[in-house]
Design a protein around this motif. Sequence first.
Motif, PDB file in Angstrom:
ATOM      1  N   TYR A 108      -2.332  34.020   6.795  1.00 53.07           N
ATOM      2  CA  TYR A 108      -3.208  33.136   7.575  1.00 53.07           C
ATOM      3  C   TYR A 108      -3.484  33.784   8.924  1.00 53.07           C
ATOM      4  N   LEU A 109      -4.780  34.029   9.220  1.00 52.95           N
ATOM      5  CA  LEU A 109      -5.180  34.627  10.491  1.00 52.95           C
ATOM      6  C   LEU A 109      -6.329  33.815  11.073  1.00 52.95           C
ATOM      7  N   SER A 110      -6.073  33.180  12.204  1.00 52.73           N
ATOM      8  CA  SER A 110      -7.099  32.376  12.871  1.00 52.73           C
ATOM      9  C   SER A 110      -7.175  32.771  14.335  1.00 52.73           C
ATOM     10  N   LEU A 111      -8.339  33.285  14.739  1.00 50.35           N
ATOM     11  CA  LEU A 111      -8.580  33.689  16.126  1.00 50.35           C
ATOM     12  C   LEU A 111      -9.849  33.018  16.653  1.00 50.35           C
ATOM     13  N   ASP A 112     -10.174  31.842  16.159  1.00 50.20           N
ATOM     14  CA  ASP A 112     -11.445  31.207  16.481  1.00 50.20           C
ATOM     15  C   ASP A 112     -11.443  30.562  17.861  1.00 50.20           C
ATOM     16  N   THR A 128      -4.063  42.544   2.341  1.00 54.16           N
ATOM     17  CA  THR A 128      -4.396  42.167   0.963  1.00 54.16           C
ATOM     18  C   THR A 128      -3.778  40.841   0.532  1.00 54.16           C
ATOM     19  N   GLN A 129      -2.838  40.316   1.316  1.00 56.50           N
ATOM     20  CA  GLN A 129      -2.253  39.019   0.984  1.00 56.50           C
ATOM     21  C   GLN A 129      -2.888  37.877   1.783  1.00 56.50           C
ATOM     22  N   LEU A 130      -3.852  38.218   2.622  1.00 58.66           N
ATOM     23  CA  LEU A 130      -4.472  37.220   3.479  1.00 58.66           C
ATOM     24  C   LEU A 130      -5.277  36.221   2.642  1.00 58.66           C
ATOM     25  N   GLU A 131      -5.062  34.938   2.915  1.00 61.42           N
ATOM     26  CA  GLU A 131      -5.778  33.875   2.207  1.00 61.42           C
ATOM     27  C   GLU A 131      -6.803  33.190   3.108  1.00 61.42           C
ATOM     28  N   TYR A 132      -6.505  33.086   4.404  1.00 63.29           N
ATOM     29  CA  TYR A 132      -7.400  32.432   5.356  1.00 63.29           C
ATOM     30  C   TYR A 132      -7.740  33.405   6.478  1.00 63.29           C
ATOM     31  N   LEU A 133      -9.040  33.649   6.670  1.00 60.55           N
ATOM     32  CA  LEU A 133      -9.507  34.494   7.763  1.00 60.55           C
ATOM     33  C   LEU A 133     -10.562  33.713   8.533  1.00 60.55           C
ATOM     34  N   ILE A 134     -10.225  33.313   9.768  1.00 62.53           N
ATOM     35  CA  ILE A 134     -11.102  32.472  10.574  1.00 62.53           C
ATOM     36  C   ILE A 134     -11.336  33.156  11.914  1.00 62.53           C
ATOM     37  N   LEU A 135     -12.555  33.648  12.117  1.00 64.65           N
ATOM     38  CA  LEU A 135     -12.923  34.371  13.336  1.00 64.65           C
ATOM     39  C   LEU A 135     -14.141  33.743  13.999  1.00 64.65           C
ATOM     40  N   SER A 136     -14.443  32.520  13.713  1.00 63.24           N
ATOM     41  CA  SER A 136     -15.656  31.869  14.195  1.00 63.24           C
ATOM     42  C   SER A 136     -15.604  31.606  15.696  1.00 63.24           C
TER      43      SER A 136
END
Length: 461
Positions: A108-112, A128-136
Amino acid sequence: MVVTITMIIFFLAHAISSPSSLSSDEGEALRRTGWWNSTSPHCTWPDIGCNKAERVTDIFIFESDKELGELSKLRFSSFPNLIQLYLYNCGLNGSIPHQIGTLTHLTYLSLDFNNLTSQLPLSLANLTQLEYLILSYNRLHGSIPPQLGKMKSLTYLNMSYNHLTRIIPSSLGNLTNLTYLNLGNNHINGVIPPEIGKMRSLISLELSYNHLIGVIPFYLGNLTYMTSLTLQGNQISGFIPIEIGNLEKLSTLDMSNNLLSGNIPFQLRNLKEVKYFNLSNNNLSWTVPHSISNNYNSRSIDLSHNQFEDQSRAPPKPLDYKKGSCGEINGLSHCKKGHQIMLIFIVSISATLFLPIAILGFLFLKQRIRKNQSIETTKVKNGDLFSIWDYDGVIAYQDIIRATEDLDIRYCIGTGGYGSVYRAQLPSGKVVALKELHGLERENPTYLKSFEIQVQMLSTI
């Protein structure tokens, strides 16, 4: 002597690599960022999560009181067990360091909602194991790396409200586990890649307000789990693919503000779950299919500002759309400010033609009115549209607005060339039909003449 030295080296190496030593290193790395100033063990901090070995697995900062500054302050190599990194609205700026690719256990990576201004690092593809990528809601620029197509564990990808440019990589079609894709409000150009049709798990696709051109790929009809499809605010042209009718779970369909042309496919009648349907501001023509107007009745529909033609020879239909028209017709949204409407009470106008007869009967009815006044106070208070001497236009108007819930589309029983007809049950129990005349059409002498003829005919009944 040699054996003793060897044993000392072994124990020293073991101490250096022990979990407590590594945990201490992580705590020190956190303090060096300047984001925390606590002297207590870092695993007790509310923003930090650790596993049983006291290794950092979660960093969670939500709306920091102070701006954190450069993301590079966080030495990613110090947190090999990090699983979740959530830094929401923390005043981050600068770039996303390429070292972020070392967090290979991240899911889970969120930098929004920050001020990140760099391009997307290619090293993101290592996660490769990332399920959530939030850069908005940042200021990221440049193109979307095709390497993101290797992140096959992704289920949620949101990079909206940035300054991303160039095309949507066709490699994103490899993200077959993706359920949510939002690239809206960027500067992306080119066409919608047909490979998106391979994302069979996709539930929501948001590509609005970019610079997309070309046609809508018919492969989108393969995304049968889709509940939301929004493509508004682009330069997409061509016809609406009939395959869109396969998306029977859609609740939101917005293709407004594009260059779409041709007919509305009757296959869209299959979209029976739609709650919001917007095709306004295009170049669509011909007529609105009966099946669509019936299926979408009482739902939010906007078909305004197209090129629909009046089919005068066709049988009456629920939607009789004029070129460039708009309004609340069988679920269509209200016109823009300046489109006035006027209520015409046909029954009331007809009643005035019988005023002499009503006056002659006044003495006879007056006694009866007084007799029943005590049990009909509500009726007298609200007025009776069918009684000239008991008619109060202001109160009757209020009754009609209340009875139709401010002319809600649920009470619309038909539309004509110059207005809509509503059914209203007044407090007195009487049921009346009333016509809503649209302001722009009211100014047209042809429509006024037609209305006058209709009133004259009613007066002879």
